[in-house]
Design a protein around this motif. Structure first.
Motif, PDB file in Angstrom:
ATOM      1  N   ARG A 175       3.135   2.805   9.701  1.00 39.36           N
ATOM      2  CA  ARG A 175       3.967   3.913   9.191  1.00 39.36           C
ATOM      3  C   ARG A 175       3.150   4.850   8.305  1.00 39.36           C
ATOM      4  O   ARG A 175       3.270   6.071   8.374  1.00 39.36           O
ATOM      5  CB  ARG A 175       5.158   3.352   8.412  1.00 39.36           C
ATOM      6  N   LEU A 176       2.313   4.251   7.452  1.00 38.52           N
ATOM      7  CA  LEU A 176       1.492   5.086   6.560  1.00 38.52           C
ATOM      8  C   LEU A 176       0.499   5.932   7.361  1.00 38.52           C
ATOM      9  O   LEU A 176       0.284   7.110   7.058  1.00 38.52           O
ATOM     10  CB  LEU A 176       0.731   4.202   5.559  1.00 38.52           C
ATOM     11  N   LEU A 177      -0.089   5.314   8.391  1.00 39.31           N
ATOM     12  CA  LEU A 177      -1.013   6.082   9.236  1.00 39.31           C
ATOM     13  C   LEU A 177      -0.246   7.156  10.008  1.00 39.31           C
ATOM     14  O   LEU A 177      -0.765   8.247  10.255  1.00 39.31           O
ATOM     15  CB  LEU A 177      -1.781   5.147  10.174  1.00 39.31           C
ATOM     16  N   GLY A 178       0.997   6.845  10.374  1.00 41.24           N
ATOM     17  CA  GLY A 178       1.853   7.860  10.984  1.00 41.24           C
ATOM     18  C   GLY A 178       2.062   9.027  10.030  1.00 41.24           C
ATOM     19  O   GLY A 178       1.980  10.202  10.424  1.00 41.24           O
ATOM     20  N   ASP A 179       2.310   8.711   8.773  1.00 36.60           N
ATOM     21  CA  ASP A 179       2.471   9.783   7.768  1.00 36.60           C
ATOM     22  C   ASP A 179       1.173  10.586   7.631  1.00 36.60           C
ATOM     23  O   ASP A 179       1.199  11.804   7.416  1.00 36.60           O
ATOM     24  CB  ASP A 179       2.846   9.187   6.413  1.00 36.60           C
ATOM     25  N   GLU A 180       0.054   9.864   7.741  1.00 32.99           N
ATOM     26  CA  GLU A 180      -1.248  10.537   7.656  1.00 32.99           C
ATOM     27  C   GLU A 180      -1.398  11.510   8.825  1.00 32.99           C
ATOM     28  O   GLU A 180      -1.833  12.656   8.659  1.00 32.99           O
ATOM     29  CB  GLU A 180      -2.358   9.473   7.690  1.00 32.99           C
ATOM     30  N   GLU A 187       3.281   7.607  16.999  1.00 30.21           N
ATOM     31  CA  GLU A 187       3.748   8.452  18.097  1.00 30.21           C
ATOM     32  C   GLU A 187       4.772   9.480  17.600  1.00 30.21           C
ATOM     33  O   GLU A 187       4.741  10.654  17.982  1.00 30.21           O
ATOM     34  CB  GLU A 187       4.383   7.572  19.189  1.00 30.21           C
ATOM     35  N   ALA A 188       5.662   8.997  16.721  1.00 28.65           N
ATOM     36  CA  ALA A 188       6.710   9.891  16.213  1.00 28.65           C
ATOM     37  C   ALA A 188       6.112  11.052  15.418  1.00 28.65           C
ATOM     38  O   ALA A 188       6.726  12.118  15.311  1.00 28.65           O
ATOM     39  CB  ALA A 188       7.675   9.091  15.332  1.00 28.65           C
ATOM     40  N   ALA A 189       4.931  10.833  14.871  1.00 25.07           N
ATOM     41  CA  ALA A 189       4.319  11.884  14.047  1.00 25.07           C
ATOM     42  C   ALA A 189       3.385  12.786  14.854  1.00 25.07           C
ATOM     43  O   ALA A 189       2.931  13.806  14.362  1.00 25.07           O
ATOM     44  CB  ALA A 189       3.536  11.242  12.900  1.00 25.07           C
ATOM     45  N   LEU A 190       3.111  12.411  16.086  1.00 28.80           N
ATOM     46  CA  LEU A 190       2.060  13.093  16.857  1.00 28.80           C
ATOM     47  C   LEU A 190       2.425  14.519  17.258  1.00 28.80           C
ATOM     48  O   LEU A 190       1.564  15.398  17.297  1.00 28.80           O
ATOM     49  CB  LEU A 190       1.738  12.307  18.130  1.00 28.80           C
ATOM     50  N   ASN A 191       3.684  14.701  17.603  1.00 29.65           N
ATOM     51  CA  ASN A 191       4.173  16.043  17.905  1.00 29.65           C
ATOM     52  C   ASN A 191       3.282  16.775  18.919  1.00 29.65           C
ATOM     53  O   ASN A 191       2.791  17.877  18.671  1.00 29.65           O
ATOM     54  CB  ASN A 191       4.252  16.845  16.584  1.00 29.65           C
ATOM     55  N   GLY A 192       3.059  16.107  20.047  1.00 27.52           N
ATOM     56  CA  GLY A 192       2.261  16.748  21.093  1.00 27.52           C
ATOM     57  C   GLY A 192       0.766  16.523  20.974  1.00 27.52           C
ATOM     58  O   GLY A 192      -0.001  16.983  21.827  1.00 27.52           O
ATOM     59  N   GLY A 193       0.339  15.837  19.950  1.00 28.39           N
ATOM     60  CA  GLY A 193      -1.089  15.558  19.791  1.00 28.39           C
ATOM     61  C   GLY A 193      -1.525  14.399  20.683  1.00 28.39           C
ATOM     62  O   GLY A 193      -0.741  13.855  21.465  1.00 28.39           O
ATOM     63  N   THR A 194      -2.776  14.028  20.563  1.00 23.81           N
ATOM     64  CA  THR A 194      -3.343  12.961  21.390  1.00 23.81           C
ATOM     65  C   THR A 194      -3.717  11.770  20.508  1.00 23.81           C
ATOM     66  O   THR A 194      -4.360  11.956  19.471  1.00 23.81           O
ATOM     67  CB  THR A 194      -4.618  13.474  22.108  1.00 23.81           C
ATOM     68  N   SER A 195      -3.321  10.589  20.946  1.00 22.01           N
ATOM     69  CA  SER A 195      -3.693   9.373  20.200  1.00 22.01           C
ATOM     70  C   SER A 195      -4.546   8.492  21.101  1.00 22.01           C
ATOM     71  O   SER A 195      -4.187   8.229  22.246  1.00 22.01           O
ATOM     72  CB  SER A 195      -2.447   8.622  19.742  1.00 22.01           C
ATOM     73  N   PRO A 250       0.812  -1.228   0.000  1.00 26.22           N
ATOM     74  CA  PRO A 250       0.000   0.000   0.000  1.00 26.22           C
ATOM     75  C   PRO A 250       0.835   1.264   0.000  1.00 26.22           C
ATOM     76  O   PRO A 250       1.976   1.271   0.459  1.00 26.22           O
ATOM     77  CB  PRO A 250      -0.785  -0.126   1.304  1.00 26.22           C
ATOM     78  N   GLY A 251       0.238   2.308  -0.507  1.00 24.09           N
ATOM     79  CA  GLY A 251       0.896   3.619  -0.481  1.00 24.09           C
ATOM     80  C   GLY A 251      -0.132   4.704  -0.232  1.00 24.09           C
ATOM     81  O   GLY A 251      -1.284   4.584  -0.663  1.00 24.09           O
ATOM     82  N   ARG A 252       0.266   5.731   0.495  1.00 22.18           N
ATOM     83  CA  ARG A 252      -0.646   6.844   0.770  1.00 22.18           C
ATOM     84  C   ARG A 252      -0.822   7.725  -0.447  1.00 22.18           C
ATOM     85  O   ARG A 252       0.081   7.837  -1.277  1.00 22.18           O
ATOM     86  CB  ARG A 252      -0.059   7.748   1.856  1.00 22.18           C
ATOM     87  N   THR A 253      -1.951   8.354  -0.502  1.00 26.31           N
ATOM     88  CA  THR A 253      -2.140   9.418  -1.472  1.00 26.31           C
ATOM     89  C   THR A 253      -2.254  10.706  -0.664  1.00 26.31           C
ATOM     90  O   THR A 253      -3.270  10.924   0.000  1.00 26.31           O
ATOM     91  CB  THR A 253      -3.428   9.187  -2.289  1.00 26.31           C
ATOM     92  N   PRO A 254      -1.214  11.536  -0.663  1.00 26.51           N
ATOM     93  CA  PRO A 254      -1.242  12.745   0.174  1.00 26.51           C
ATOM     94  C   PRO A 254      -2.490  13.582  -0.094  1.00 26.51           C
ATOM     95  O   PRO A 254      -2.892  13.766  -1.239  1.00 26.51           O
ATOM     96  CB  PRO A 254       0.028  13.490  -0.223  1.00 26.51           C
ATOM     97  N   GLY A 255      -3.087  14.028   0.977  1.00 26.53           N
ATOM     98  CA  GLY A 255      -4.256  14.912   0.847  1.00 26.53           C
ATOM     99  C   GLY A 255      -5.578  14.183   0.702  1.00 26.53           C
ATOM    100  O   GLY A 255      -6.647  14.779   0.860  1.00 26.53           O
TER     101      GLY A 255
END
Lengths: 322, 380
Positions: free
Chosen positions: A155-160, A200-208, A102-107
């Motif tokens: 990882r893809l969801l992290g990118d999302e 987690e690495a993508a959260l940058n202070g957000g909440t999961s 799978p691959g993300r489609t940005p946006g």
């Protein structure tokens, strides 16, 4: 006790939307008229969430056909597959078929989020499929091993999440029924942890928030307690409070206290008693109350009525602790 | 009755023609509704059997045809639609029913409707809550069966929604409230058991008994919800056995969109069931043999007939007869016995247009004929 409240999945469509979307399929109304009604109903859900004092908004995800469809229709490697039963319910989803890695489609996912959330991302709760449930509930013909796929989806969801953080969104709820329906073990469990590390690495202070439902969470707790997330939610219609492992818990404790499988209303006093027992057992930083499973198993009116239990429970808890 | 290989049957409802919907409301037909009536009359000849109703509808005089007469014409249409498609077992397309859940529930006391629930995409059903003990005024489906019996040219097979599905598609308030303590899984299961058996004994069995008394010989118990909670397979069986207890008819059980293997071997305890009519085509996708699951029945030594879902009812693409024949061939291989196979759509065709539904049924019939010819004339 710190108590937070909010929706944990899709909200049902209103009766007006039911009629309109049926009429659309039968060629009796226009796409523009249905779009107008979706927008109006999303605003109604946001207003309801505000009125009930929820900590963030979902707008109900009324347009999504199922949890996976926005991904199956827009991400690379996917096709939309056969009608498949959604857990132990009389609702169905189109099983995503993964034909290639799978691959993300940005946006693409941002474009599928309810417009009221896009306008006010800071107060939005973004609904995403958890990487494990996504991997289990799709038909994997990509050749990737299960573990590799779980990790890759993480990882893809992290990118999302990273992209959505850039757009101002801060709270992300990962719908993860399969973590308790079929708890992963061995390399698959490690892949789940690795997947959430990527988030987690993508959260940058957000909440999961990882929200589980559909089965007793007890067997999954050794893994759930390892997940690097802010909140782990369990459905109390499936999990006995006595089965929760003793705390203190590193994460917030999500408690599904409104059961969408029945229109029988919950008694706020009884629910508050159970929540206190769960809190005493887990000793979490905060308790996050919500429906045990997505409320779209109910019609609009009973769902709306049952949601009022959440602020009533929060009030009962605050009165009890005063 | 002796039959050739691979007899064919319908499974459930058809889309209601627009002329029937408008006619039952005594509203004049628009041009498309008139065209639909003329088209299917020319293909099946159904309206010639009630010319006064047809003429009132086509002549812009809907009030000259009573709603009941229009409904009868709708039932006649369903019958002829299925018969002229070539099916061996037919019904009336459930022309008189709202749908398979709401219609029987509305014949009972103890329920309150609370709005629509989405099944998938833009498909919904009206869902009731049981708020009191289930009671039945009088058996249902009787009038419709009498009509079908009087008019059918092929063998009728009557679909009746099973007690487990009626319960599972309802919200359980009354029986759940009677359970003590926190309403968790154990309480839900106990309440479900009580609800299903009450429905079976108080509503479904009296209805089946009345139908059999009036000459109904083949009854399909529809349990599409059977696979919803695999750990409740024993409740499905309890409901089926309670509903059919002491009754003599050919009972079949329709289940769809479920993992059948999860229900076995418990389901095999439904002793009076003579045929499993299950959906398969939906799951028969490139790279995945949707019929392989039939091996499980062979492994358990079950020798009952199988109603083979051979066309997908949720997609418009019409499977060619060759695809249907291939599916039959594979099923026969897994079952180890072609004699036990009936061929049908996966489920009711009500979500498809009538033209798509008809093409799929014709493909079922032609596909069965192809497979039959291959076995009966292997050198051809």
């Amino acid at each position: 006790m710190i108590v937070r409240t909010g929706l944990t999945g899709a909200f049902p469509r209103s009766e007006a939307l039911v009629t309109a979307t049926r009429d659309l399929d039968r060629g009796r109304t226009s796409a523009e008229a249905v779009e107008e009604l979706f927008a109006k109903t999303e605003e109604e859900v946001v207003a309801l969430e505000h009125r009930l004092g929820f900590d963030d908004r979902t707008a109900g995800y009324l347009r999504w056909s199922d949890l996976f469809r926005p991904f199956a229709e827009t991400w690379e490697g996917f096709a939309v597959g056969p009608l498949t039963r959604w857990l132990e319910t009389n609702t169905f989803y189109r099983q995503p078929i993964l034909l290639a890695p799978p691959g993300r489609t940005p946006g693409a996912i941002a474009a599928r989020l309810p417009p009221p959330l896009v306008r006010s991302p800071k107060t939005a709760r973004v609904l995403l499929p958890g990487p494990y449930s996504f991997s289990v509930m799709l038909d994997n013909r990509s050749g990737e091993t299960e573990s590799a796929l779980i990790h890759r989806l993480g990882r893809l969801l992290g990118d999302e999440v990273k992209e959505l953080r850039g757009r101002g969104f801060a709270t992300f709820l990962f719908s993860e029924p399969q973590l308790v329906v079929q708890p992963p073990e061995g390399p698959r469990a490690e892949a789940v942890v690795a997947g959430y590390r990527a988030v987690e690495a993508a959260l940058n202070g957000g909440t999961s928030i990882v929200w589980t439902y559909g089965a007793d969470a007890r067997p999954a707790f050794p893994l759930l307690d390892r997940l690097p997330v802010s909140v782990v939610g369990v459905d109390l219609a499936e999990t006995e409070v006595d089965h929760l492992p003793a705390g203190p818990s590193r994460t917030g404790l999500g408690l599904g206290v409104v059961d969408p499988r029945t229109t029988l209303p919950e008694d706020p006093v009884e629910v508050a008693r159970v929540v206190r027992a769960a809190h005493a057992r887990r000793r979490p930083s905060a308790v996050w109350l919500g429906p045990g499973a997505p409320l779209d198993l109910l019609p609009w009116e009973p769902a709306t009525r049952k949601l009022h239990v959440l602020p009533a429970v929060a009030r009962a808890l605050s009165e009890g602790s005063a | 009755m002796t039959r050739g290989l691979f007899p064919t049957q319908e499974i459930g409802s058809l889309a209601k023609p627009r002329w029937q919907i408008l006619g039952q409301r005594s509203e004049p037909l628009d041009e498309s509704a008139k065209e639909e009536l003329r088209l299917w009359d020319s293909r099946t000849g159904f309206a010639a059997e009630a010319p006064e109703v047809r003429d009132a509808l086509l002549g812009g005089r809907p009030r000259d045809a009573s709603p009941d007469a229009v409904r009868d014409l709708g039932a006649l249409f369903g019958l002829r639609f299925l018969e002229t498609a070539g099916l061996d077992r037919v019904y009336d397309g459930e022309a008189r029913r709202i749908e398979m859940y709401e219609h029987p529930i509305r014949q009972m006391h103890g329920f309150r409707f609370g709005g629509h629930v989405r099944s998938f995409d833009n498909k919904y059903y009206l869902k009731a809550a049981v708020t009191d003990e289930v009671r039945l005024d009088r058996p249902y489906h009787v009038d419709e069966f009498e009509f079908v019996k009087a008019h059918a040219r092929a063998e009728p097979k009557l679909p009746v929604t099973g007690p487990y599905t009626l319960a599972d598609w309802s919200f359980n308030e009354y029986y759940l409230a009677r359970q003590p303590g926190w309403k968790g899984r154990a309480a839900r299961r106990a309440a479900q058991q009580e609800f299903v058996v009450d429905l079976a004994r108080r509503a479904v069995r009296p209805t089946l008994s009345a139908l059999i008394y009036r000459g109904c010989r083949v009854i399909q118990i529809d349990e599409p919800a059977a696979g919803t909670h695999p750990d409740e397979a024993a409740i499905v069986v309890d409901g089926f056995n309670a509903a059919t207890e002491g009754l003599d008819a050919e009972f079949t059980m329709h289940i769809c969109y479920s993992n059948y293997a999860d229900l076995l071997p418990t389901l095999l305890e439904a002793k009076r069931c003579r045929q499993w009519a299950w959906e398969f085509a939906n799951r028969d996708t490139p790279g995945h043999d949707g019929y392989e699951v039939l091996k499980v029945l062979a492994e358990y030594g079950d020798r009952r007939d199988v109603g083979l879902g051979a066309v997908d009812v949720h997609r418009d693409a019409v499977e060619p007869p060759e695809v249907v024949a291939d599916r039959i061939r594979r099923a026969a291989k897994y079952l180890g016995d072609p004699q036990r196979i009936w061929v049908n759509p996966d489920c009711g065709l009500r979500t498809r247009s009538l033209s798509v539904a008809r093409a799929k049924l014709e493909s079922v019939v032609a596909g069965a004929a192809l497979a039959r010819a291959e076995i009966e004339n292997p050198r051809r």
